[in-house]
Write a protein that holds these residues in place. Sequence first.
Motif, PDB file in Angstrom:
ATOM      1  N   GLU A 133      30.931  28.732  34.547  1.00 14.17           N
ATOM      2  CA  GLU A 133      30.953  30.908  35.146  1.00 14.17           C
ATOM      3  C   GLU A 133      29.168  30.757  34.518  1.00 14.17           C
ATOM      4  OE1 GLU A 133      33.641  32.776  33.494  1.00 14.17           O
ATOM      5  OE2 GLU A 133      33.070  35.023  34.026  1.00 14.17           O
ATOM      6  N   HIS A 169      28.477  39.968  35.642  1.00 15.75           N
ATOM      7  CA  HIS A 169      27.565  38.750  34.877  1.00 15.75           C
ATOM      8  C   HIS A 169      26.518  38.654  35.339  1.00 15.75           C
ATOM      9  CE1 HIS A 169      31.618  35.951  31.896  1.00 15.75           C
ATOM     10  NE2 HIS A 169      31.007  38.131  32.151  1.00 15.75           N
ATOM     11  N   HIS A 195      34.561  36.001  40.043  1.00 17.09           N
ATOM     12  CA  HIS A 195      35.236  37.429  39.053  1.00 17.09           C
ATOM     13  C   HIS A 195      34.630  38.866  39.481  1.00 17.09           C
ATOM     14  CE1 HIS A 195      36.569  33.782  35.346  1.00 17.09           C
ATOM     15  NE2 HIS A 195      37.378  34.218  36.356  1.00 17.09           N
ATOM     16  N   ASN A 197      33.757  42.007  38.570  1.00 18.07           N
ATOM     17  CA  ASN A 197      34.228  42.907  37.742  1.00 18.07           C
ATOM     18  C   ASN A 197      32.849  44.422  37.820  1.00 18.07           C
ATOM     19  OD1 ASN A 197      36.277  41.520  36.603  1.00 18.07           O
ATOM     20  ND2 ASN A 197      34.381  40.151  35.355  1.00 18.07           N
ATOM     21  N   HIS A 210      32.656  44.760  31.338  1.00  9.43           N
ATOM     22  CA  HIS A 210      32.817  44.620  32.051  1.00  9.43           C
ATOM     23  C   HIS A 210      33.572  45.918  32.399  1.00  9.43           C
ATOM     24  CE1 HIS A 210      33.913  40.469  32.239  1.00  9.43           C
ATOM     25  NE2 HIS A 210      33.123  40.749  31.853  1.00  9.43           N
ATOM     26  N   GLU A 237      38.671  41.260  36.053  1.00 12.64           N
ATOM     27  CA  GLU A 237      38.712  40.732  34.986  1.00 12.64           C
ATOM     28  C   GLU A 237      38.125  42.206  34.067  1.00 12.64           C
ATOM     29  OE1 GLU A 237      36.130  37.602  34.415  1.00 12.64           O
ATOM     30  OE2 GLU A 237      37.177  36.644  33.632  1.00 12.64           O
TER      31      GLU A 237
HETATM   32 ZN   LIG Z   1      33.952  35.986  33.971  1.00 12.83          ZN
END
Ligand SMILES: [Zn+2]
Length: 258
Positions: A133, A169, A195, A197, A210, A237
């Motif tokens: 990730e 991210h 993911h 977010n 997040h 998440e």
């Molecule tokens: Zn993540």
Amino acid sequence: MRIGAHVDSAEPLVEAAARGADAVQFFLTDPQGYKSPVPRDDAEQLRASEVDIYIHAPYIVNVASPNNRIRIPSRKLLMAHAKAAAELGAKGLIVHGGHVGSGADLADGFANWRKAFEYAAKDGGLPLPVLIENTAGGDNACARRFDDLARLWDAVGEFGAGFCLDTCHAFAGGEDLTGIVDRVKSITGRIDLIHANDSKGGFDSGQDRHDNLGNGKIDPELVVAAIRAAGAPAIVETPGGADGQTADIALLRERTGG
Ligand SMILES: [Zn+2]
């Protein structure tokens, strides 16, 4: 489109049902600790479930570290989690890209990643896909900036490494979300999981915070566009417990058209 949530590990299938999720991700151990996973009483139910299972490796796993007191246990813990996750019929084990310390050479981090895969190959091979990730922060991260991600993939691509794209991210890490799926795929050739977010921190802030979709600094349409372009399952998440995550899942389902 499979859409789910990161949930508490005690009763993941109950949590999935509470959110209308058809995928769940959870930790097998304390994410800040080096404890190895133990067999779960619900392994049979998890294996048999219609809900797709993803396991997130502990945050302290850093196979890139030049410090062998971190790197060696990280490698072992990653392999222990891979075996335990496969026992549950998981589709993938997600692990952060890791980092080298300040002043260290990122080239060592990429070489250490390669060694982690070589170690796994010697230990019987990875029993499920390991999804690396992208991360939000730090100046010495292996998978924050995509020019570094390209160097990482030169080291690990041949071992069949998978990729998990975290939209928070990427944004907080300074990567533009517009067209991001094509940019990732030109490096990794694949995106196995998104993911999905929002980010409390601003663009390139380096903050891993997040937020619920539409509540933070990211245009939710860019998250939706990434899921559609990747054609990959998505896991939120996000905060707010079952209520917050149910709303995020519903938004993604509605806007991705499935
Ligand atoms: Zn993540």
